[in-house]
Design an enzyme around this catalytic site. Structure first.
Site, mmCIF file in Angstrom:
data_model
loop_
_atom_site.group_PDB
_atom_site.id
_atom_site.type_symbol
_atom_site.label_atom_id
_atom_site.label_comp_id
_atom_site.label_asym_id
_atom_site.label_seq_id
_atom_site.Cartn_x
_atom_site.Cartn_y
_atom_site.Cartn_z
ATOM 1 N N LYS A 96 38.040 42.585 48.199
ATOM 2 C CA LYS A 96 37.033 41.527 48.142
ATOM 3 C C LYS A 96 37.593 40.152 48.483
ATOM 4 O O LYS A 96 36.912 39.336 49.107
ATOM 5 C CB LYS A 96 36.376 41.493 46.764
ATOM 6 C CG LYS A 96 37.255 41.000 45.634
ATOM 7 C CD LYS A 96 36.491 40.930 44.338
ATOM 8 C CE LYS A 96 37.395 40.457 43.209
ATOM 9 N NZ LYS A 96 37.903 39.098 43.424
ATOM 10 N N THR A 97 38.851 39.890 48.096
ATOM 11 C CA THR A 97 39.434 38.582 48.407
ATOM 12 C C THR A 97 39.519 38.386 49.919
ATOM 13 O O THR A 97 39.227 37.303 50.444
ATOM 14 C CB THR A 97 40.822 38.432 47.772
ATOM 15 O OG1 THR A 97 40.720 38.614 46.356
ATOM 16 C CG2 THR A 97 41.404 37.055 48.053
ATOM 17 N N ASP A 118 33.123 34.095 43.280
ATOM 18 C CA ASP A 118 33.973 35.270 43.097
ATOM 19 C C ASP A 118 33.903 35.722 41.638
ATOM 20 O O ASP A 118 33.633 34.927 40.741
ATOM 21 C CB ASP A 118 35.412 34.908 43.473
ATOM 22 C CG ASP A 118 36.335 36.117 43.473
ATOM 23 O OD1 ASP A 118 35.841 37.248 43.595
ATOM 24 O OD2 ASP A 118 37.553 35.909 43.346
ATOM 25 N N GLU A 119 34.176 37.000 41.392
ATOM 26 C CA GLU A 119 34.161 37.570 40.031
ATOM 27 C C GLU A 119 32.849 37.224 39.313
ATOM 28 O O GLU A 119 32.835 36.789 38.159
ATOM 29 C CB GLU A 119 35.359 37.061 39.216
ATOM 30 C CG GLU A 119 36.715 37.362 39.819
ATOM 31 C CD GLU A 119 37.110 38.832 39.734
ATOM 32 O OE1 GLU A 119 36.291 39.639 39.269
ATOM 33 O OE2 GLU A 119 38.231 39.167 40.144
ATOM 34 N N GLN A 135 33.469 46.108 36.059
ATOM 35 C CA GLN A 135 34.671 45.401 35.603
ATOM 36 C C GLN A 135 34.334 44.176 34.759
ATOM 37 O O GLN A 135 35.143 43.255 34.636
ATOM 38 C CB GLN A 135 35.522 44.987 36.807
ATOM 39 C CG GLN A 135 36.053 46.163 37.615
ATOM 40 C CD GLN A 135 37.021 45.716 38.691
ATOM 41 O OE1 GLN A 135 38.153 45.333 38.432
ATOM 42 N NE2 GLN A 135 36.551 45.763 39.928
ATOM 43 N N ARG A 190 44.079 49.930 37.757
ATOM 44 C CA ARG A 190 45.247 49.099 38.074
ATOM 45 C C ARG A 190 46.327 49.952 38.755
ATOM 46 O O ARG A 190 47.226 49.442 39.411
ATOM 47 C CB ARG A 190 45.865 48.482 36.820
ATOM 48 C CG ARG A 190 45.012 47.512 36.006
ATOM 49 C CD ARG A 190 44.318 46.490 36.838
ATOM 50 N NE ARG A 190 42.980 46.951 37.219
ATOM 51 C CZ ARG A 190 42.229 46.411 38.170
ATOM 52 N NH1 ARG A 190 42.709 45.422 38.891
ATOM 53 N NH2 ARG A 190 41.025 46.878 38.449
#
Length: 662
Positions: free
Chosen positions: A31-32, A208-209, A239, A601
């Protein structure tokens, strides 16, 4: 700009720059890269920098985005706003402070400053607050300002204290951290002309997020975007793990209602984890009902990938297993220390692992909570041991000569320092010499306190020279100096905090005893144990991130990835947290999301540990595996040990490790 490396969904997200856009970005889906490519594409299409606003949650994320965009475009980005919500709030407040009655150059108060203002406000109202009260009130005021609770629902006394606190902030020309979102929002809501000004300035907004935004943060960006409606939000409801600090994953639903014309794109291809880990994560999160349907997938086919559950007797075995596995894989697979991540649901679970890392000389950094060895009671205990080992250690002397309080104040220390400098001797030796005077140059309480302190310490210094039962001697010394009584006086209304701190000391001493009794330890001396602790801290400070294992809470690990990941304490009551479920049964879905974040992770290897018994302070508790383990497909999980039932533990006569201090 080259878009050839993007997959079809990423490419569509980058090219869709007009209108509202919802990007559901699964873990590890890049996504970044999408966000930075999208901003770079906007600039390439002629959209001016000062019309773009990108908001995220950490300065590190904002800096990374800026760096990537500079690299892609080769442009200076002096007019592009990429910032955290709070940094953007500061920008707005600095431009509009006078409208709020504030002067230029206002201050921003951190947590410590905030507590001092609360204390001053309480004093003004004739209220006396303990330290724990300050912490609770600070948290309460934050919840009021962020809209989690309302001021009207509080007691009259608390309402008065809040109003007094606000007046103090105003008089000091200061805002606290929560004001940085709440005040700009209130400003936009009450001054349409100010809102219109910022709407004209920021015509393209990205968040973002998004699943981590609070209700206030969503209201703020929704107002900003309402005129041009070019709002792109990027997030993953699976998340969303920060409800305790105001995050509201239902903001995704609010966005869908407020921007019905939106385009929705799902990024489900994962570039991080192997297929076996993703299959387990998908199976787990599917048990949540209130979520966007998605299924992560990958083209990775790593034959060495694995997902293992280890059933161990206790937390000591758990920490040894983690250390042994890290050391083995470092050699057999040529891995660096930073390839390893060790995660836990609770900060307290990391203490035993941290001690094991120090004992095995494994360099680490700890995130998401204070290091066990940085806690005041542990630093005090170490200072007592340092002075017992070396009477010339002035730093240790100053730290504990009046801990607990024994009448040795600043004037006494100043007198000691003056005489010490004149004779060029240590403070401890100076104190003993001056106490032999017929009329020592101290107050009567200081004389009594210093005499008791030096006499007692000398007795224990003699015992330490025998190099036997040093941990027991240390425990006796802590008792002789009445550290427990000092804690009770420090926390008169909360003996639970006092007990927790005192138990931490004896946890530390149990580790000391274990080191002392280790048959491989050929020279068990106090000075060597203290040196080991000191060097571990110094080595961490000297190493860069590439030379350390990452030890952290799951919350702190969000956004990170590790080739080899350990999840410690996968037990019922730990994850899901019994405390969280007691507060609200519906928290089970957030606890499952937290475990999902932990699973995702891992890139290649994932180890989950379950203890049959775990020490909680000085008590042993039997443990059961987390119910989340039963939600993972059994065919994916490797185990080397048979899972034991409680009756098996009793039959095998597994010993309960008891401390020398009960």
């Amino acid at each position: 700009m080259n878009l050839g490396a993007l997959n079809p969904e990423q490419h569509q997200a980058v090219m869709t720059i007009e209108g509202s856009l919802l990007i559901i970005a699964g873990a590890g889906s890049g996504k970044t890269g999408v966000i930075t490519h999208r901003i770079a594409y906007m600039l390439e299409q002629g959209i001016t920098q000062n019309h773009i606003l990108a908001l995220t949650f950490t300065n590190k994320a904002a800096d990374e985005m800026t760096h990537r965009i500079k690299k892609m475009t080769g442009k200076k980005l002096s007019n592009l706003t990429i910032a955290t919500f709070h940094a953007f709030g500061v920008k707005v407040l600095r431009e509009q402070a006078k409208l709020l009655g504030y002067r230029d150059g206002f201050s921003i108060y951190d947590s410590s400053d905030k507590r001092e203002v609360i204390k001053d406000s309480a004093r003004e109202l004739g209220m006396v607050l303990e330290h724990e009260d300050l912490v609770d009130i600070e948290h309460l005021f934050g919840q009021i300002k962020t809209g989690i609770i309302t001021l009207a629902d509080q007691t009259t006394g608390m309402q008065n204290l809040f109003q007094e606190y606000q007046e103090f902030l105003y008089l000091k020309n200061a805002f606290d951290f929560d004001d940085l979102v709440a005040r700009p929002l209130a400003l936009f809501q009450s001054h349409p002309e100010i809102l219109a000004h910022y709407q004209q300035r920021y015509r393209y907004i990205m968040v973002d997020e998004f699943q981590d935004t609070s209700l206030q943060q969503y209201q703020w960006i929704a107002l900003l975007a309402n005129q041009y409606r070019n709002l792109c939000v990027v997030g993953d409801d699976d998340q969303s793990i920060y409800s305790w600090r105001g995050a509201n994953y239902t903001n995704i639903q609010a966005f869908e209602q407020d921007f019905p014309e939106r385009v929705e794109i799902k990024l489900e291809r994962n570039y991080r984890s192997t297929g076996i880990i993703l299959e387990a994560a998908n199976a787990l999160i599917a048990h949540n009902t209130n979520r966007k349907e998605k299924a992560l997938w990958t083209e990775s086919t790593d034959a060495e990938a694995s997902l293992q559950v280890r059933y161990l007797e206790n937390d000591q075995q758990e920490s040894e297993f983690i250390c042994d596995t890290i050391r083995t894989l470092r050699v057999s697979e040529s891995r660096s220390y930073n390839n390893f991540g060790v995660l836990s649901r609770n900060n307290s679970l990391m203490d035993t692992i941290e001690e094991a890392f120090i004992r095995h000389d494994i360099p680490y950094r700890r995130s998401g909570g204070r290091s066990f060895f940085e806690r005041k009671e542990i630093r005090d205990t170490i200072a007592y041991l340092r002075l017992a080992d070396n009477i010339d250690d002035d730093i240790a002397f100053v730290r504990i000569v009046n801990t607990p309080r024994r009448g040795v104040g600043k004037q006494t220390l100043a007198t000691l320092r003056e005489h010490s400098d004149n004779r060029k001797e240590s403070l401890y030796c100076t104190a003993k010499r001056l106490l032999d005077w017929e009329k020592p140059p101290f107050s009567a309480p200081a004389v009594a306190g210093l005499r008791d302190f030096t006499v007692t310490l000398d007795q224990f210094r003699e015992r330490f020279t025998l190099h036997k039962d040093m941990a027991r001697t240390a425990g006796d010394m802590i008792e002789a100096f009445d550290y427990w009584g000092g804690l009770l006086r420090e926390y008169p209304n909360n003996d639970k905090v006092a007990k927790w701190k005192y138990d931490n000391i004896f946890k530390f001493l149990s580790w000391f005893e274990r080191w002392e009794k280790n048959p491989d330890n050929l020279e068990p001396k106090l000075s060597l144990y203290l040196m080991r602790i000191a060097l571990a801290g110094r080595e961490r400070a000297d190493l860069d991130d590439t030379a350390m294992v990452n030890l952290m809470t799951i919350h702190a690990a969000k956004g990170l990835e590790f080739d080899v990941t350990f999840i410690a304490g996968v037990e019922d009551g730990v994850i899901p947290s019994s405390k969280s479920l007691q507060e609200n049964e519906t928290n089970i879905e957030e606890e499952r999301r937290l475990f999902y974040v932990a699973l995702t992770r891992a890139k290649e290897k994932l180890f989950m540990t379950v203890c049959h018994q775990r020490r909680q302070m000085r008590e042993i508790q039997l443990c059961q595996p987390s119910p989340f383990l039963h939600e993972l497909p059994s065919n994916l999980i490797e185990t080397e040990d048979k899972e034991l039932e409680p009756e098996d533990i009793e039959r095998l006569g597994m010993s309960v490790f008891t401390m020398f201090k009960d």
